[in-house]
Scaffold this motif. Structure first.
Motif, PDB file in Angstrom:
ATOM      1  N   LYS A 166      14.489  55.516  37.042  1.00  0.00           N
ATOM      2  CA  LYS A 166      15.545  56.552  37.077  1.00  0.00           C
ATOM      3  C   LYS A 166      16.597  56.161  38.112  1.00  0.00           C
ATOM      4  O   LYS A 166      17.799  56.262  37.874  1.00  0.00           O
ATOM      5  CB  LYS A 166      14.931  57.898  37.450  1.00  0.00           C
ATOM      6  CG  LYS A 166      14.235  58.630  36.304  1.00  0.00           C
ATOM      7  CD  LYS A 166      14.097  60.126  36.601  1.00  0.00           C
ATOM      8  CE  LYS A 166      13.214  60.800  35.551  1.00  0.00           C
ATOM      9  NZ  LYS A 166      11.770  60.656  35.849  1.00  0.00           N
ATOM     10  N   PHE A 222      21.572  60.762  33.150  1.00  0.00           N
ATOM     11  CA  PHE A 222      21.094  59.457  33.638  1.00  0.00           C
ATOM     12  C   PHE A 222      21.516  59.235  35.084  1.00  0.00           C
ATOM     13  O   PHE A 222      20.766  58.694  35.869  1.00  0.00           O
ATOM     14  CB  PHE A 222      21.673  58.315  32.770  1.00  0.00           C
ATOM     15  CG  PHE A 222      21.113  58.321  31.379  1.00  0.00           C
ATOM     16  CD1 PHE A 222      19.811  58.709  31.141  1.00  0.00           C
ATOM     17  CD2 PHE A 222      21.906  57.963  30.298  1.00  0.00           C
ATOM     18  CE1 PHE A 222      19.273  58.726  29.863  1.00  0.00           C
ATOM     19  CE2 PHE A 222      21.388  57.977  29.011  1.00  0.00           C
ATOM     20  CZ  PHE A 222      20.078  58.356  28.791  1.00  0.00           C
ATOM     21  N   SER A 223      22.763  59.651  35.397  1.00  0.00           N
ATOM     22  CA  SER A 223      23.168  59.418  36.795  1.00  0.00           C
ATOM     23  C   SER A 223      23.660  60.740  37.390  1.00  0.00           C
ATOM     24  O   SER A 223      24.020  61.664  36.653  1.00  0.00           O
ATOM     25  CB  SER A 223      24.276  58.370  36.848  1.00  0.00           C
ATOM     26  OG  SER A 223      25.299  58.716  35.969  1.00  0.00           O
ATOM     27  N   HIS A 224      23.628  60.784  38.708  1.00  0.00           N
ATOM     28  CA  HIS A 224      23.976  62.028  39.409  1.00  0.00           C
ATOM     29  C   HIS A 224      25.415  61.948  39.899  1.00  0.00           C
ATOM     30  O   HIS A 224      25.811  60.910  40.434  1.00  0.00           O
ATOM     31  CB  HIS A 224      23.041  62.220  40.612  1.00  0.00           C
ATOM     32  CG  HIS A 224      21.653  62.607  40.202  1.00  0.00           C
ATOM     33  ND1 HIS A 224      21.185  63.882  40.358  1.00  0.00           N
ATOM     34  CD2 HIS A 224      20.659  61.899  39.610  1.00  0.00           C
ATOM     35  CE1 HIS A 224      19.950  63.941  39.877  1.00  0.00           C
ATOM     36  NE2 HIS A 224      19.613  62.760  39.424  1.00  0.00           N
ATOM     37  N   VAL A 245       8.131  60.045  30.084  1.00  0.00           N
ATOM     38  CA  VAL A 245       8.582  58.660  30.271  1.00  0.00           C
ATOM     39  C   VAL A 245       7.444  57.793  30.800  1.00  0.00           C
ATOM     40  O   VAL A 245       7.265  56.657  30.383  1.00  0.00           O
ATOM     41  CB  VAL A 245       9.778  58.636  31.273  1.00  0.00           C
ATOM     42  CG1 VAL A 245      10.227  57.220  31.525  1.00  0.00           C
ATOM     43  CG2 VAL A 245      10.898  59.476  30.734  1.00  0.00           C
ATOM     44  N   ASP A 284      20.737  54.748  37.672  1.00  0.00           N
ATOM     45  CA  ASP A 284      21.735  55.718  38.152  1.00  0.00           C
ATOM     46  C   ASP A 284      23.151  55.123  38.112  1.00  0.00           C
ATOM     47  O   ASP A 284      23.344  54.005  38.549  1.00  0.00           O
ATOM     48  CB  ASP A 284      21.360  56.114  39.591  1.00  0.00           C
ATOM     49  CG  ASP A 284      22.161  57.354  39.994  1.00  0.00           C
ATOM     50  OD1 ASP A 284      23.277  57.510  39.451  1.00  0.00           O
ATOM     51  OD2 ASP A 284      21.682  58.149  40.796  1.00  0.00           O
ATOM     52  N   ARG A 341      17.352  67.026  28.100  1.00  0.00           N
ATOM     53  CA  ARG A 341      17.581  65.630  27.673  1.00  0.00           C
ATOM     54  C   ARG A 341      17.005  65.381  26.280  1.00  0.00           C
ATOM     55  O   ARG A 341      17.451  64.504  25.566  1.00  0.00           O
ATOM     56  CB  ARG A 341      16.877  64.691  28.666  1.00  0.00           C
ATOM     57  CG  ARG A 341      17.828  64.159  29.730  1.00  0.00           C
ATOM     58  CD  ARG A 341      17.537  62.716  30.009  1.00  0.00           C
ATOM     59  NE  ARG A 341      16.390  62.501  30.891  1.00  0.00           N
ATOM     60  CZ  ARG A 341      16.493  62.379  32.220  1.00  0.00           C
ATOM     61  NH1 ARG A 341      17.680  62.522  32.807  1.00  0.00           N
ATOM     62  NH2 ARG A 341      15.444  62.148  32.977  1.00  0.00           N
ATOM     63  N   SER A 394       8.509  55.110  36.791  1.00  0.00           N
ATOM     64  CA  SER A 394       9.554  55.939  36.164  1.00  0.00           C
ATOM     65  C   SER A 394      10.539  56.403  37.233  1.00  0.00           C
ATOM     66  O   SER A 394      11.750  56.440  36.985  1.00  0.00           O
ATOM     67  CB  SER A 394       8.946  57.125  35.419  1.00  0.00           C
ATOM     68  OG  SER A 394       7.995  57.757  36.218  1.00  0.00           O
ATOM     69  N   ALA A 395      10.025  56.680  38.444  1.00  0.00           N
ATOM     70  CA  ALA A 395      10.964  57.086  39.511  1.00  0.00           C
ATOM     71  C   ALA A 395      11.928  55.940  39.818  1.00  0.00           C
ATOM     72  O   ALA A 395      13.143  56.135  39.905  1.00  0.00           O
ATOM     73  CB  ALA A 395      10.178  57.468  40.765  1.00  0.00           C
ATOM     74  N   GLU A 410      17.325  53.575  27.984  1.00  0.00           N
ATOM     75  CA  GLU A 410      17.849  54.949  27.974  1.00  0.00           C
ATOM     76  C   GLU A 410      17.217  55.750  26.845  1.00  0.00           C
ATOM     77  O   GLU A 410      16.909  56.929  26.980  1.00  0.00           O
ATOM     78  CB  GLU A 410      19.372  54.920  27.811  1.00  0.00           C
ATOM     79  CG  GLU A 410      20.107  54.572  29.091  1.00  0.00           C
ATOM     80  CD  GLU A 410      21.329  53.700  28.843  1.00  0.00           C
ATOM     81  OE1 GLU A 410      21.593  53.401  27.657  1.00  0.00           O
ATOM     82  OE2 GLU A 410      21.985  53.309  29.808  1.00  0.00           O
ATOM     83  N   PHE A 440      14.130  57.359  27.797  1.00  0.00           N
ATOM     84  CA  PHE A 440      14.259  58.565  28.632  1.00  0.00           C
ATOM     85  C   PHE A 440      14.645  59.777  27.799  1.00  0.00           C
ATOM     86  O   PHE A 440      14.472  60.905  28.216  1.00  0.00           O
ATOM     87  CB  PHE A 440      15.309  58.337  29.735  1.00  0.00           C
ATOM     88  CG  PHE A 440      14.739  57.652  30.947  1.00  0.00           C
ATOM     89  CD1 PHE A 440      14.707  56.276  31.026  1.00  0.00           C
ATOM     90  CD2 PHE A 440      14.201  58.384  31.980  1.00  0.00           C
ATOM     91  CE1 PHE A 440      14.159  55.641  32.121  1.00  0.00           C
ATOM     92  CE2 PHE A 440      13.657  57.751  33.095  1.00  0.00           C
ATOM     93  CZ  PHE A 440      13.632  56.373  33.159  1.00  0.00           C
ATOM     94  N   ASP A 447      14.509  70.223  32.325  1.00  0.00           N
ATOM     95  CA  ASP A 447      13.924  68.996  31.761  1.00  0.00           C
ATOM     96  C   ASP A 447      14.141  68.857  30.275  1.00  0.00           C
ATOM     97  O   ASP A 447      14.466  67.793  29.774  1.00  0.00           O
ATOM     98  CB  ASP A 447      12.416  68.987  32.057  1.00  0.00           C
ATOM     99  CG  ASP A 447      12.228  68.541  33.511  1.00  0.00           C
ATOM    100  OD1 ASP A 447      13.238  67.997  34.033  1.00  0.00           O
ATOM    101  OD2 ASP A 447      11.179  68.769  34.097  1.00  0.00           O
TER     102      ASP A 447
END
Lengths: 203, 49, 247, 222
Positions: free
Chosen positions: D218, A50-52, D91, D222, A72, D214-215, D82, D85, A69
Motif C-alpha cells: 500500500k 491508492f494514494s493519500h 489483499v 502511494d 474500493r 500488504s502494508a 492495483e 487491491f 473499506d
C-alpha cells in the motif's frame, strides 16, 4: 455521491493541484481535463484510494473513502498500464478477472465478451503479441465483466480505433443510464449526454 | 600520572576506545550543525530566485 | 491535557519552536554528565581484579550497546505511529533515529572490538553479544538505505516504519538464536562477560555514562529533527519568515 | 475464498511457465553454488561434510534473495497489483497466493535437488530425511520474509542488494536453526528442538508476513 473537499496533491517538490472541490452524483460523469503532468492520474489514484492526498479528503456517501473499506470494491479502474498480464492469453486474462471479481468461472460468458470487444479470433493468443489497441480492449472488457457502479478510467481512448470508440461510448452511456458513476480523463472529445457531464480542469 | 598513561600496557586500547567515542559523538554534532547552515543557505538561495 | 499536548506537538512548526527552547539546557546537561562519567570511569573507578585496566572500556561500550537497542525501540514506536496516525513528526523521528542508532551500534562494535583485543587476543570474536550487535547494525543500515533510496521522504519514513516494527519483533529472536547458536559452538570457553555482577563502585559510573548517552541522544535527535523540519517545510512561509529574522 | 487463492497461484505459475527458461534458474543456481564450494574449499570428505549443512542453507538463502524480487516487480509494472487491491477478497490472501507461487518455483525444486546436493557434499544418507524436513519448513519462511523485502523495495527501481540488506537480519535465525538441525542429525543428536523452532518461525511468518507485505505494498503504491 462522491465528493472531494480541498484536495491537495504534491509530487516531489512541485504542487500539482490544491483545494480542489467537486461532487459527482450517481448517473453523472466527471471529465477531468488538463495537459500532461497536471496531476490527472494522481487525482484518479487518490479517488481509488491508492494514494493519500497531502491535504483534504474524498468522501463517498459522506464518509471518507480511506476509512470506508468496501468503497474500493465498487470501483473498476483502468489506468495507463493495462493491468493485464502480457504472458497470458486473452481468455486467461479475462477468466482471471472474472474469478478475481468473485463471479466464478463461466467460459461461455468469456467467449461472448471476447467477441463483443472484437477479439474472438485472438482469444487464445498471448496478449504480448497483440497491438496496443487490442490490449486496451482487453483491459476495458473488465468494465463490462465486473459491472461495478463506479468506473475510473485514465485515458481510455488511447490507441483505440474509431469504430470501437463509438461502441465504447455507447457502453459508457448505458453505464450512466443505469445510475453508474464515471470519472474519466481524456484528451479526445467524449460524446456523452451533455446534461450528465461535469468537467473540471487541472492547471 | 605515569600510571594512567601506562595502564599495564593496555593504555592504547582504553584511551583508544574513549578517544573514538568522543570523536564520533562530537563529529556527529558538528556535522549536524554544518548541515543546518547548508540547509539555511539552500533555502535562502531558493528564496532569492 | 497530555493528549492535547501530544496533538499540538505533532505540528512541525510547534515542535520546532518547542524543541528550540530545550536545546541549551540539554546540551549543558549532556556535557556535565559526559565529563563526570569519563572522569569517574577513567580515573576514580578501581581496576577490575580479573581484566585489569581494559575493564574501563565497558563504561563506553555498554552504554553505547544499551543506546543502540533503546534507539531502535524509539524508532519502532515512532514508525508505528507514523503508520497508524501519519503524524509528520513521528515520520521524521524514524528517519533521524535510524542514523543515530547506526552510529551508536557502530560505536558499540568498535569499542567491543577494542575490548576484545586485550581480553581475547583478537579484534573480532563471534561472541553472542557482538554478533547480535552486528546484525542490529544491518537492521539500522536497512532503514538508512531505504531513506537514501527514496527522495519522497514521506513514503520513505512510512516504509522504514514498517521495517522498524518488523525489526523490533525480530530483535529478541535474533538475540535468542545467536546466544543459543553461540553456546552450541563454544560450550567450553569460559566467557568473560562484559558486565559481571557489578560492584557498586563500578555501577555508578556506568549509570552516569548511560544517562550522559541518553541526554546526548535526545539533544542530537532534536537538532537533527529541526534540520529535517527546516528542509521539509522550506516552502512554508513560517520558515521563510524565520529566515528573515535570522539574518 | 480458497478457490481465489488457487486462482492467484494458478495464474502466477502459468506466467512463470510461459517463461520456461527462467524456471530453471533456481535449480541451476543450487547446482552451481554447491559445486563451487568443494572446488573453493577442499574436497576432503570429513571437512566437507562438516561444512555441508551451512553450504546447503546459505545456497537456499541466496537463491531466495535473488528470486524474491520477481514476485511483485512485474505486477507493479503492468498495473495488475492495483487490480488485486480492488477485488472483494482481502489483499493479504491474494498476496499469500503470490508468495506460495514463488515458493513452488524456488522451494520445491530445492526439495528435488537435495539428494544430489547431499551426494556432492558427502552428507550421509540417513541424514537426508532431516535435510528434507528442514528444507520443507525453512524455504517457505524464506519466501514469505523475502516477499516483505520485495514489497518494501518494489517502488524503488534498483531493488537489487537493498532487499538483501533488509531481509538478511530476518533470515539469520532460519539459517542458524536449519543448518544446526542438519549438523545435529549428522552427529546423531536429537533434532526435534531445532525443527520445532523452525516450525514456530514458519507459523510466525505465515501470520505476520502477509500483513506486513500488504502494508508495504500500500505504501509503495502511494
Amino acid at each position: 455521491m462522491l465528493k472531494a473537499h480541498g484536495l491537495k496533491c504534491v509530487r516531489g517538490d512541485t504542487e500539482l493541484f490544491s483545494n480542489l472541490e467537486f461532487s459527482v452524483k450517481s448517473g453523472e460523469a466527471l471529465v477531468v481535463k488538463g495537459d500532461n503532468g497536471s496531476g490527472k492520474t494522481s487525482l484518479l489514484r487518490i479517488l481509488c484510494g491508492f494514494s493519500h492526498p497531502v491535504e483534504g479528503d474524498v468522501t463517498w456517501c459522506d464518509e471518507s473513502i480511506f476509512r470506508h473499506d468496501s468503497f474500493r470494491q465498487q470501483i473498476s479502474y483502468v489506468g495507463h498500464q493495462s493491468g493485464v498480464k502480457m504472458d497470458l492469453t486473452v481468455l486467461e486474462n479475462l477468466s482471471f478477472m472474472q474469478r478475481l471479481a468473485g463471479e466464478g468461472s463461466d467460459a461461455s460468458k468469456l467467449k461472448e465478451l471476447a467477441r463483443y470487444v472484437g477479439l474472438f479470433k485472438q482469444r487464445n493468443v498471448l496478449t504480448r503479441k497483440l497491438s496496443a489497441g487490442q490490449v486496451r480492449r482487453v483491459a476495458l472488457a473488465k468494465l463490462l465483466l465486473e459491472q461495478r457502479s463506479i468506473w475510473v478510467l485514465d485515458e481510455p481512448l488511447t490507441a483505440l480505433d474509431k469504430e470501437f470508440i463509438v461502441k465504447f461510448e455507447l457502453d459508457l452511456k448505458n453505464h450512466l443510464d443505469k445510475l453508474g458513476l464515471l470519472v474519466v480523463t481524456t484528451h479526445r472529445e467524449l460524446k456523452l449526454p451533455e446534461f450528465r457531464v461535469k468537467q473540471i480542469t487541472l492547471s | 600520572m605515569q600510571e594512567i598513561t601506562y595502564l599495564e600496557g593496555r593504555a592504547l586500547f582504553v584511551w583508544g576506545a574513549y578517544g573514538i567515542t568522543v570523536v564520533v559523538l562530537v563529529l556527529s554534532i558538528v556535522f549536524t550543525s554544518l548541515r543546518k547552515n547548508k540547509i539555511l543557505k539552500e533555502i535562502k538561495q531558493a528564496l532569492e530566485q | 491535557m497530555m493528549w492535547k499536548f501530544l496533538h499540538r506537538l505533532s505540528s512541525l512548526k510547534y515542535f520546532y519552536e518547542w524543541s528550540g527552547k530545550w536545546i541549551p539546557w540539554l546540551t549543558g546537561l549532556t556535557i556535565v554528565l559526559m565529563v563526570a562519567g569519563f572522569y569517574w570511569g577513567l580515573f576514580i573507578a578501581p581496576a577490575d581484579y580479573q581484566q585489569g585496566e581494559t575493564y574501563r572500556i565497558i563504561f563506553v561500550h555498554v552504554p553505547a550497546a544499551w543506546m543502540s537497542m533503546f534507539v531502535y525501540v524509539i524508532m519502532a514506536i515512532a514508525g508505528f505511529t507514523a503508520l497508524i496516525w501519519r503524524t509528520k513528526v513521528s515520520e521524521i523521528v524514524v528517519s533521524e533515529c535510524a542514523v543515530i542508532g547506526a552510529m551508536f551500534t557502530a560505536l558499540a562494535l568498535i569499542t567491543g572490538m577494542l575490548w576484545g583485543k586485550p581480553t581475547w587476543g583478537t579484534y573480532w570474536q563471534w561472541d553472542a553479544r557482538l554478533t547480535s550487535e552486528l546484525i542490529l547494525l544491518f537492521l539500522y543500515l536497512g532503514v538508512v538505505a531505504i531513506h537514501s533510496a527514496i527522495e519522497d521522504s514521506r513514503t520513505a519514513s512510512r516504509l522504514s516504519g514498517i521495517l522498524a516494527v518488523i525489526g523490533v519483533i525480530n530483535i529478541p529472536i535474533i538475540h535468542f538464536s545467536v546466544t543459543w547458536w553461540n553456546s552450541l559452538h563454544q560450550p567450553n570457553m569460559q566467557l568473560v562477560s562484559a558486565s559481571p555482577s557489578v560492584h557498586p563502585s563500578m555501577l555508578y559510573p556506568l549509570l552516569v555514562m548511560a544517562a550522559a548517552f541518553q541526554a546526548y541522544f535526545i539533544v542530537l535527535l532534536i537538532i537533527r529533527m529541526r534540520n529535517q523540519i527546516l528542509y521539509r517545510e522550506r516552502r512554508t512561509n513560517w520558515v521563510k519568515q524565520l529566515l528573515v529574522e535570522v539574518n | 475464498m480458497l478457490n481465489v487463492l488457487l486462482t492467484v497461484i494458478h495464474r502466477d505459475l502459468l506466467v512463470a511457465f510461459r517463461r520456461r527458461a527462467e524456471l530453471m534458474n533456481p535449480v541451476l543456481f543450487y547446482a552451481i553454488v554447491v559445486t563451487l564450494f568443494p572446488l573453493g574449499v577442499s574436497p576432503d570428505v570429513s571437512f566437507l561434510s562438516k561444512l555441508a549443512p551451512g553450504v546447503v542453507w546459505v545456497t537456499a538463502l541466496l537463491a531466495a534473495l535473488i528470486s524474491v524480487e520477481r514476485i511483485f516487480k512485474q505486477d507493479f509494472e503492468d498495473g495488475s497489483i492495483e487490480q488485486l487491491f480492488l477485488s472483494p477478497y482481502p489483499v493479504s490472501l491474494l498476496i499469500f497466493g503470490k508468495v506460495v507461487a514463488h515458493w513452488i518455483i524456488t522451494g520445491v525444486p530445492m526439495l528435488g535437488i537435495v539428494p544430489i546436493m547431499a551426494m556432492l557434499l558427502h552428507i550421509p544418507g540417513q541424514v537426508l530425511p532431516v535435510l528434507w524436513i528442514s528444507v520443507l519448513i525453512g524455504t517457505p519462511i524464506l519466501s514469505l520474509v523475502g516477499a516483505i523485502g520485495a514489497a518494501l523495495t518494489v517502488g524503488l527501481g534498483g531493488g537489487g542488494m537493498l532487499i538483501g540488506l533488509l531481509v538478511l537480519p530476518l533470515y539469520i535465525p532460519v539459517l542458524i536453526f536449519a543448518s544446526s538441525a542438519v549438523s545435529a542429525a549428522m552427529d546423531g543428536q536429537a533434532v526435534s528442538g531445532q525443527l520445532a523452532m523452525l516450525g514456530a518461525g514458519l507459523i510466525l511468518a505465515l501470520i505476520l508476513a502477509p500483513l506486513a507485505i500488504s502494508a508495504s505494498l500500500k505504501v509503495s503504491m502511494d
